[in-house]
Motif scaffolding. Structure first.
Motif, mmCIF file in Angstrom:
data_model
loop_
_atom_site.group_PDB
_atom_site.id
_atom_site.type_symbol
_atom_site.label_atom_id
_atom_site.label_comp_id
_atom_site.label_asym_id
_atom_site.label_seq_id
_atom_site.Cartn_x
_atom_site.Cartn_y
_atom_site.Cartn_z
ATOM 1 N N THR A 103 0.960 -1.101 -0.096
ATOM 2 C CA THR A 103 0.237 -0.039 0.060
ATOM 3 C C THR A 103 0.897 1.202 0.107
ATOM 4 N N PRO A 104 0.705 2.127 -1.048
ATOM 5 C CA PRO A 104 1.426 3.512 -1.131
ATOM 6 C C PRO A 104 1.172 4.133 0.103
ATOM 7 N N LEU A 105 2.170 4.707 0.956
ATOM 8 C CA LEU A 105 1.763 5.583 2.040
ATOM 9 C C LEU A 105 0.949 6.958 1.590
ATOM 10 N N SER A 106 0.899 7.368 0.170
ATOM 11 C CA SER A 106 0.120 8.363 -0.063
ATOM 12 C C SER A 106 -1.373 7.928 0.099
ATOM 13 N N ASP A 107 -1.748 6.574 -0.105
ATOM 14 C CA ASP A 107 -3.163 6.199 -0.132
ATOM 15 C C ASP A 107 -3.453 6.323 1.514
ATOM 16 N N VAL A 108 -2.636 5.890 2.335
ATOM 17 C CA VAL A 108 -2.938 5.926 3.786
ATOM 18 C C VAL A 108 -3.336 7.308 4.375
ATOM 19 N N ARG A 109 -2.434 8.248 3.654
ATOM 20 C CA ARG A 109 -2.459 9.632 4.144
ATOM 21 C C ARG A 109 -3.767 10.278 3.765
ATOM 22 N N ARG A 110 -4.126 9.695 2.310
ATOM 23 C CA ARG A 110 -5.435 10.210 1.862
ATOM 24 C C ARG A 110 -6.616 9.780 2.496
ATOM 25 N N ILE A 111 -6.698 8.680 3.071
ATOM 26 C CA ILE A 111 -7.724 7.801 3.917
ATOM 27 C C ILE A 111 -7.759 8.641 5.229
ATOM 28 N N LEU A 112 -6.656 8.858 5.700
ATOM 29 C CA LEU A 112 -6.758 9.675 7.027
ATOM 30 C C LEU A 112 -7.116 11.010 6.972
ATOM 31 N N ASP A 113 -6.704 11.586 5.939
ATOM 32 C CA ASP A 113 -7.111 12.932 5.708
ATOM 33 C C ASP A 113 -8.616 13.249 5.415
ATOM 34 N N ILE A 114 -9.397 12.391 5.144
ATOM 35 C CA ILE A 114 -10.813 12.466 4.701
ATOM 36 C C ILE A 114 -11.497 11.824 5.918
ATOM 37 N N ASN A 115 -11.066 10.526 6.399
ATOM 38 C CA ASN A 115 -12.040 9.945 7.402
ATOM 39 C C ASN A 115 -11.839 10.422 8.808
ATOM 40 N N LEU A 116 -10.421 10.585 9.077
ATOM 41 C CA LEU A 116 -10.088 11.286 10.626
ATOM 42 C C LEU A 116 -10.291 12.746 10.388
ATOM 43 N N THR A 158 -7.141 2.042 10.697
ATOM 44 C CA THR A 158 -6.603 2.979 11.457
ATOM 45 C C THR A 158 -7.535 4.149 11.491
ATOM 46 N N SER A 159 -7.919 4.699 10.410
ATOM 47 C CA SER A 159 -8.642 6.076 10.306
ATOM 48 C C SER A 159 -10.003 5.665 11.396
ATOM 49 N N LYS A 160 -10.652 4.566 11.218
ATOM 50 C CA LYS A 160 -11.861 4.442 11.830
ATOM 51 C C LYS A 160 -11.781 4.208 13.605
ATOM 52 N N PHE A 161 -10.584 3.365 13.799
ATOM 53 C CA PHE A 161 -10.176 3.358 15.083
ATOM 54 C C PHE A 161 -9.940 4.699 15.919
ATOM 55 N N ALA A 162 -9.308 5.513 15.033
ATOM 56 C CA ALA A 162 -8.972 6.932 15.356
ATOM 57 C C ALA A 162 -10.237 7.758 15.540
ATOM 58 N N VAL A 163 -11.410 7.471 14.645
ATOM 59 C CA VAL A 163 -12.407 8.183 14.814
ATOM 60 C C VAL A 163 -13.318 7.693 16.077
ATOM 61 N N ARG A 164 -13.206 6.575 16.486
ATOM 62 C CA ARG A 164 -13.678 5.994 17.713
ATOM 63 C C ARG A 164 -13.107 6.527 18.890
ATOM 64 N N GLY A 165 -11.802 6.847 18.829
ATOM 65 C CA GLY A 165 -11.065 7.353 19.987
ATOM 66 C C GLY A 165 -11.438 8.735 20.189
ATOM 67 N N PHE A 166 -11.284 9.422 19.186
ATOM 68 C CA PHE A 166 -11.566 10.956 18.844
ATOM 69 C C PHE A 166 -12.870 10.972 19.519
ATOM 70 N N THR A 167 -13.960 10.454 19.042
ATOM 71 C CA THR A 167 -15.407 10.549 19.579
ATOM 72 C C THR A 167 -15.516 10.213 21.002
ATOM 73 N N GLU A 168 -15.085 9.142 21.644
ATOM 74 C CA GLU A 168 -14.974 8.978 22.936
ATOM 75 C C GLU A 168 -14.496 9.903 23.836
ATOM 76 N N ALA A 169 -13.329 10.424 23.423
ATOM 77 C CA ALA A 169 -12.695 11.365 23.997
ATOM 78 C C ALA A 169 -13.582 12.751 24.337
ATOM 79 N N LEU A 170 -14.118 12.899 23.121
ATOM 80 C CA LEU A 170 -15.160 14.355 23.107
ATOM 81 C C LEU A 170 -16.265 14.006 23.974
ATOM 82 N N ARG A 171 -16.987 12.678 24.053
ATOM 83 C CA ARG A 171 -17.973 12.555 24.711
ATOM 84 C C ARG A 171 -17.651 12.645 26.422
#
Length: 276
Positions: A103-116, A158-171
């Motif tokens: 997987t190109p790291l550019s793809d990982v960055r793009r996913i994190l940029d949008i999803n997270l 990775t992006s979705k685990f991060a969204v989960r942690g972000f949301t739970e911390a906000l809660r």
């Protein structure tokens, strides 16, 4: 919230899939919906559908990976509507199933940029407006891959685990405030996840989408109903799909062993669905 009538909601990724279904469900309950999408024409089509059904909506273009773009969206929304009561950070892209080593790291960055970062930008920019309301709702759309991390979709998970942690911390941070924070974790949902993903080569999108369509899953309207129920009942967490419910149980019962327990079944499922 006691009622959604008269509220104003911003839904990112509202031009298709789950976002479109959320916009329709909210509008059908009397909510004015600001439909935001990278594809402005898709947002306009959803607005036309909503208004033709008697609802109220406005169309906006936004690249959720851009902080400046989100600030412009806020200005446009508040110019068109008196306030914002609900924010649904729904915009996201799917992965092309591929081992991480390939997987190109550019793809990982793009996913994190949008999803997270899409969820982070939206929350940061609209949270002051939500806190100013007597009652408000912040909804982040995660995934069952934020409960269980399968192989071949490392960046996405990775992006979705991060969204989960972000949301739970906000809660926890917003406990006692007017804002209810809800994490929605859908399972496989019948959307154009592969066709619309910018990290999948154009020549592979249709074949991956056909394979994805064969996997058992729920319609976007099921997820939308879960989102609306979560808002109305102030639920901290919403799971949709039997796959998500089952994985939630497995990861709770065997948090240290589920990777070993599920490695072969998940590998077989990926091979059956995508030929991986």
């Amino acid at each position: 919230m006691r009622s959604l009538r008269g509220k104003v909601a911003v839904v990112t990724g509202g031009g298709s899939g789950i976002g479109r279904a959320i916009a329709h469900d909210l509008a059908g309950r009397g909510t004015t919906v600001a439909v935001a999408d990278l594809d402005l024409e898709s947002a306009k089509r959803v607005v036309a559908e909503v208004t033709s059904a008697g609802g109220r909506a406005s169309a906006h273009q936004v690249d959720v990976a851009s902080e400046a773009g989100f600030r412009t969206l806020r200005e446009e929304v508040l110019a068109a509507h008196p306030a914002v009561d609900i924010l649904v950070n729904n915009a996201g892209i799917g992965p092309g199933p591929k081992n991480f080593v390939d997987t190109p790291l550019s793809d990982v960055r793009r996913i994190l940029d949008i999803n997270l970062w899409g969820a982070i930008h939206g929350t940061s920019i609209f949270l002051p407006d939500l806190l100013a309301r007597p009652e408000a709702s912040l909804v982040n759309i995660g995934s069952y891959t934020g409960l269980m991390a399968p192989s071949a979709v490392v960046g996405y998970s990775t992006s979705k685990f991060a969204v989960r942690g972000f949301t739970e911390a906000l809660r926890m941070e917003l406990a006692g405030s007017p804002v209810t924070v809800t994490l929605v974790m859908p399972g496989v949902t019948k959307t154009a996840l592969m066709t619309n993903s910018p990290v999948i080569d154009a020549e592979h999108r249709e074949s991956l989408q056909r394979a994805f369509d064969k996997a058992p899953g729920v319609l976007p309207e099921v997820v939308a109903a879960g989102v609306v129920k979560g808002i109305l009942k102030r639920k901290p967490r919403v799971l949709t799909g039997k796959d998500t419910v089952a994985l939630d149980i497995i990861t709770r019962l065997a948090p240290g062993r589920y990777s070993a327990l599920l490695a072969k079944p998940m590998s077989a499922a990926l091979k059956k669905t995508f030929g991986q």
